[in-house]
Design an enzyme around this catalytic site. Structure first.
Site, PDB file in Angstrom:
ATOM      1  N   LYS A  22       0.847  -1.207   0.000  1.00  0.00           N
ATOM      2  CA  LYS A  22       0.000   0.000   0.000  1.00  0.00           C
ATOM      3  C   LYS A  22       0.877   1.250   0.000  1.00  0.00           C
ATOM      4  O   LYS A  22       0.745   2.111  -0.863  1.00  0.00           O
ATOM      5  CB  LYS A  22      -0.890   0.010   1.236  1.00  0.00           C
ATOM      6  CG  LYS A  22      -1.556   1.352   1.526  1.00  0.00           C
ATOM      7  CD  LYS A  22      -2.451   1.348   2.728  1.00  0.00           C
ATOM      8  CE  LYS A  22      -1.745   1.610   4.015  1.00  0.00           C
ATOM      9  NZ  LYS A  22      -1.473   3.038   4.293  1.00  0.00           N
ATOM     10  N   ASN A  23       1.785   1.324   0.967  1.00  0.00           N
ATOM     11  CA  ASN A  23       2.554   2.550   1.123  1.00  0.00           C
ATOM     12  C   ASN A  23       3.543   2.750  -0.020  1.00  0.00           C
ATOM     13  O   ASN A  23       3.770   3.882  -0.462  1.00  0.00           O
ATOM     14  CB  ASN A  23       3.259   2.562   2.488  1.00  0.00           C
ATOM     15  CG  ASN A  23       2.237   2.630   3.615  1.00  0.00           C
ATOM     16  OD1 ASN A  23       1.087   3.019   3.395  1.00  0.00           O
ATOM     17  ND2 ASN A  23       2.621   2.222   4.800  1.00  0.00           N
ATOM     18  N   CYS A 117      -4.597  11.981  12.518  1.00  0.00           N
ATOM     19  CA  CYS A 117      -5.655  10.965  12.608  1.00  0.00           C
ATOM     20  C   CYS A 117      -5.499  10.281  13.964  1.00  0.00           C
ATOM     21  O   CYS A 117      -4.840  10.802  14.853  1.00  0.00           O
ATOM     22  CB  CYS A 117      -5.556   9.984  11.470  1.00  0.00           C
ATOM     23  SG  CYS A 117      -4.095   8.965  11.593  1.00  0.00           S
ATOM     24  N   ARG A 122       0.791  14.108  13.330  1.00  0.00           N
ATOM     25  CA  ARG A 122       1.262  13.921  11.948  1.00  0.00           C
ATOM     26  C   ARG A 122       1.393  15.251  11.194  1.00  0.00           C
ATOM     27  O   ARG A 122       0.771  15.483  10.172  1.00  0.00           O
ATOM     28  CB  ARG A 122       0.351  12.943  11.205  1.00  0.00           C
ATOM     29  CG  ARG A 122       0.218  11.619  11.939  1.00  0.00           C
ATOM     30  CD  ARG A 122      -0.592  10.619  11.185  1.00  0.00           C
ATOM     31  NE  ARG A 122       0.210   9.990  10.119  1.00  0.00           N
ATOM     32  CZ  ARG A 122      -0.276   9.028   9.322  1.00  0.00           C
ATOM     33  NH1 ARG A 122      -1.523   8.643   9.432  1.00  0.00           N
ATOM     34  NH2 ARG A 122       0.501   8.489   8.391  1.00  0.00           N
ATOM     35  N   ASP A 313       3.924  -0.047  12.113  1.00  0.00           N
ATOM     36  CA  ASP A 313       2.662  -0.563  11.565  1.00  0.00           C
ATOM     37  C   ASP A 313       2.374  -1.999  11.990  1.00  0.00           C
ATOM     38  O   ASP A 313       1.301  -2.520  11.689  1.00  0.00           O
ATOM     39  CB  ASP A 313       2.678  -0.509  10.028  1.00  0.00           C
ATOM     40  CG  ASP A 313       2.755   0.908   9.516  1.00  0.00           C
ATOM     41  OD1 ASP A 313       3.101   1.094   8.335  1.00  0.00           O
ATOM     42  OD2 ASP A 313       2.507   1.840  10.306  1.00  0.00           O
ATOM     43  N   ARG A 405      -8.933  -0.057   4.097  1.00  0.00           N
ATOM     44  CA  ARG A 405      -7.993   0.895   3.478  1.00  0.00           C
ATOM     45  C   ARG A 405      -6.668   0.222   3.138  1.00  0.00           C
ATOM     46  O   ARG A 405      -5.960   0.646   2.233  1.00  0.00           O
ATOM     47  CB  ARG A 405      -7.688   2.041   4.459  1.00  0.00           C
ATOM     48  CG  ARG A 405      -8.829   2.969   4.712  1.00  0.00           C
ATOM     49  CD  ARG A 405      -8.366   4.163   5.533  1.00  0.00           C
ATOM     50  NE  ARG A 405      -7.221   4.823   4.884  1.00  0.00           N
ATOM     51  CZ  ARG A 405      -6.586   5.847   5.435  1.00  0.00           C
ATOM     52  NH1 ARG A 405      -6.952   6.299   6.619  1.00  0.00           N
ATOM     53  NH2 ARG A 405      -5.567   6.432   4.806  1.00  0.00           N
TER      54      ARG A 405
HETATM   55  C1  EPZ Z   1       4.180   6.615   6.548  1.00  0.00           C
HETATM   56  O1  EPZ Z   1       3.429   7.612   7.225  1.00  0.00           O
HETATM   57  C2  EPZ Z   1       3.211   5.483   6.314  1.00  0.00           C
HETATM   58  N1  EPZ Z   1       2.113   5.937   5.477  1.00  0.00           N
HETATM   59  C3  EPZ Z   1       2.676   4.995   7.659  1.00  0.00           C
HETATM   60  O2  EPZ Z   1       1.815   3.898   7.405  1.00  0.00           O
HETATM   61  C4  EPZ Z   1       3.852   4.530   8.506  1.00  0.00           C
HETATM   62  O3  EPZ Z   1       3.380   4.147   9.777  1.00  0.00           O
HETATM   63  C5  EPZ Z   1       4.854   5.678   8.662  1.00  0.00           C
HETATM   64  O4  EPZ Z   1       5.255   6.145   7.365  1.00  0.00           O
HETATM   65  C6  EPZ Z   1       6.089   5.250   9.419  1.00  0.00           C
HETATM   66  O5  EPZ Z   1       6.722   4.195   8.749  1.00  0.00           O
HETATM   67  C7  EPZ Z   1       2.321   5.981   4.132  1.00  0.00           C
HETATM   68  O6  EPZ Z   1       3.392   5.665   3.641  1.00  0.00           O
HETATM   69  C8  EPZ Z   1       1.162   6.427   3.311  1.00  0.00           C
HETATM   70  P1  EPZ Z   1       6.371   9.598   8.910  1.00  0.00           P
HETATM   71  P2  EPZ Z   1       4.056   9.096   7.388  1.00  0.00           P
HETATM   72  O7  EPZ Z   1       6.414  10.858   8.147  1.00  0.00           O
HETATM   73  O8  EPZ Z   1       4.845   9.421   6.195  1.00  0.00           O
HETATM   74  C9  EPZ Z   1       6.602  12.910  12.294  1.00  0.00           C
HETATM   75  C10 EPZ Z   1      -0.099   2.602   7.700  1.00  0.00           C
HETATM   76  O9  EPZ Z   1      -0.667   2.121   8.697  1.00  0.00           O
HETATM   77  N2  EPZ Z   1       6.593  13.898  11.208  1.00  0.00           N
HETATM   78  O10 EPZ Z   1       7.462   8.594   8.736  1.00  0.00           O
HETATM   79  O11 EPZ Z   1       2.958  10.016   7.763  1.00  0.00           O
HETATM   80  C11 EPZ Z   1       5.290  12.175  12.398  1.00  0.00           C
HETATM   81  O12 EPZ Z   1       4.370  12.913  13.170  1.00  0.00           O
HETATM   82  C12 EPZ Z   1       0.429   4.019   7.770  1.00  0.00           C
HETATM   83  O13 EPZ Z   1       0.092   2.008   6.618  1.00  0.00           O
HETATM   84  C13 EPZ Z   1       6.763  15.246  11.535  1.00  0.00           C
HETATM   85  O14 EPZ Z   1       6.910  15.602  12.712  1.00  0.00           O
HETATM   86  O15 EPZ Z   1       4.999   8.870   8.632  1.00  0.00           O
HETATM   87  C14 EPZ Z   1       5.681  10.881  13.064  1.00  0.00           C
HETATM   88  O16 EPZ Z   1       5.743  11.071  14.452  1.00  0.00           O
HETATM   89  C15 EPZ Z   1       0.203   4.677   9.112  1.00  0.00           C
HETATM   90  N3  EPZ Z   1       6.766  16.163  10.534  1.00  0.00           N
HETATM   91  C16 EPZ Z   1       7.092  10.632  12.515  1.00  0.00           C
HETATM   92  O17 EPZ Z   1       7.545  11.879  11.975  1.00  0.00           O
HETATM   93  C17 EPZ Z   1       6.626  15.804   9.222  1.00  0.00           C
HETATM   94  O18 EPZ Z   1       6.665  16.692   8.347  1.00  0.00           O
HETATM   95  C18 EPZ Z   1       7.141   9.596  11.405  1.00  0.00           C
HETATM   96  O19 EPZ Z   1       6.186   9.963  10.446  1.00  0.00           O
HETATM   97  C19 EPZ Z   1       6.454  14.437   8.913  1.00  0.00           C
HETATM   98  C20 EPZ Z   1       6.451  13.508   9.920  1.00  0.00           C
END
Ligand code: EPZ
Length: 436
Positions: A22-23, A117, A122, A313, A405
């Protein structure tokens, strides 16, 4: 309202075919906007988020055709809209990935903030800071992110945290930013490497993907007419591995890359689960994995971290397995600050689980009991399905639109492995009895 009805206690057996990631697919679909031509993707998972992204691409002017056999054709020749529908961006965070391609190809972008969410705030500050470094003027007003870029340029980018999304989004955007870009402290997830392979097939010049430093030499444009197959979903595979273990089953996971699952497989083995790679000598190659558990598993601690750490995840499905394992365990999530909402639902099933801040403390019980439970988000829902498969009696799971999803054909795959699970809408009584 559809629900899952699960009668627990049946060991899973046989082969489960794992779908495309998915991702991984969401990032690559957004990247297809960079191409003034057709891109055909194969091994695309049949899940709601993919269709949401398809609709998003159509809304910004691309032509998207799902070909029905796990393939989708995207033609971004006519990609010309600089505004994205707020409803779609709010529905799925990855929709925000269209912002960078708009700047790169059209010079302007207006996209809603994706919002948080159930699992955390996020924010998107890393994304916006990176776009500004690449030469865009960016402002946020009233929940809308507006960007302008007469011309992007290469930049030195540093991520405060190895964000998968920010790495994805900035790697895509910098492909068409003339000059050299570097992303330091980049995410190293396999999906990032797959995205880089896709972009390089199109003529981008990226190296270092999969490490914490990614170098991109911007090019004028990417070539067209490309086909690409999405990598297997390591999170779906890990979820099924937990399901096999909790039911003391014996399952072959087909179409996995064992090395992508290493942190999970090591933990399952520490818990006493047998994990056997089949027919492939190279762990990096596509192959099959046999997952078998013949006795009650042992508790181990889980620390969810950015890759190559234990994936956030999968801390939910493995927490379900820990809840019926021998001993006590601490599950800590260092990625998202609010990802334990499933704990109260597991407690309704008899789990001994207590949440404090970013950690859940589990004391394993012999058996869980079936109950009526609610999925609050995608992976929490997966945890409830895993728990229900081994619980005594029947579990009714609501909120399954979250699960749809990210898991394609979940009921069919589990039923094919011997699980007693049906999807039914009890507001139409006949549908339930028809389904069983
Ligand atoms: C991606 O989310 C995945 N989603 C998530 O999968 C996955 O859990 C996550 O990466 C971590 O591996 C998709 O790829 C569509 P991050 P993402 O940016 O990109 C903080 C699932 O269940 N952060 O790596 O949103 C954030 O708040 C989903 O399949 C900032 O602070 O995750 C978090 O604490 C859920 N500022 C941490 O970084 C930013 O600009 C990691 O988030 C971006 C992120």
């Amino acid at each position: 309202m559809e629900q899952f009805f699960v009668r627990g206690g049946r060991p899973l057996h046989g082969t489960i075919r794992v779908s495309g990631s998915k991702n991984g697919c969401l990032g690559i679909m957004a990247a297809a906007l960079l191409v003034k031509g057709k891109t055909t993707l194969h091994n695309v998972p049949d899940i709601r988020d993919i269709y949401t992204m398809g609709e998003m691409l159509r809304q910004v002017g691309a032509e998207v055709e799902f070909l029905g056999n796990g393939s989708v054709c995207i033609d971004a020749t006519s990609f010309d809209r600089t505004q994205a529908p707020e409803s779609l961006v709010r529905a799925m965070r990855a929709s925000f990935y269209v912002f960078g391609p708009m700047l790169a190809r059209l010079g302007r972008a207006e996209v809603s903030q994706p919002g948080g969410c159930e699992i955390g705030a996020r924010p998107i500050d890393f994304h916006l800071k990176g776009m500004q470094a690449l030469g865009a003027k960016v402002e946020v007003n009233g929940g809308i992110v507006r960007g302008e870029a007469a011309r992007l340029h290469g930049a030195q980018l540093y991520l405060d945290f190895p964000s998968a999304g920010a790495t994805t989004h900035l790697m895509i955007t910098s492909c068409l930013a003339p000059g050299k870009s570097t992303i330091e402290n980049a995410a190293t997830e396999p999906e990032i490497s797959d995205l880089a392979a896709f972009l390089n097939h199109l003529g981008a010049r990226i190296d270092g993907a999969g490490s914490d430093t990614i170098n991109i030499d911007g090019v004028e444009e990417l070539k067209t007419e490309m086909e690409f197959s999405i990598l297997p979903d390591r999170i779906e595979a890990g979820t099924f591995a937990c399901a096999a273990a909790i039911t003391r089953g014996d399952v072959v996971l087909d179409r996995v890359v064992p090395s992508h699952l290493l942190p999970v497989l090591v933990k399952l083995q520490d818990m006493g689960v047998e994990v056997l790679p089949l027919d492939t000598s190279e762990p990096e190659q596509l192959g099959r994995l046999r997952v078998r558990a013949t006795a009650r598993t042992q508790c181990v601690d889980i620390l969810a971290m950015p890759h190559p750490g234990f994936p956030t995840d999968l801390q939910q499905p493995i927490a379900s397995l820990l809840s019926v394992s021998q001993g006590t365990a601490t599950v800590t999530d260092q990625v998202f600050e609010n990802r334990f909402k499933y704990a109260s639902e597991l407690a309704r099933m008899g789990a001994n689980i207590r949440v404090e801040g970013r950690s859940a403390f589990v004391t394993g019980v012999e058996r869980l009991c079936g109950a009526s439970v609610l999925a609050t988000d995608l992976r929490a829902g997966a945890a409830l399905v895993v728990a229900a498969l081994a619980a005594n009696g029947e579990t009714v799971i609501s909120g399954i639109d979250h699960i749809d999803r990210g898991y394609s054909g979940l009921v069919e795959k589990l039923r094919g492995a011997g699980a007693d699970i049906v999807r039914a809408d009890l507001t139409e009584p006949r549908s339930f009895f028809r389904a069983v």
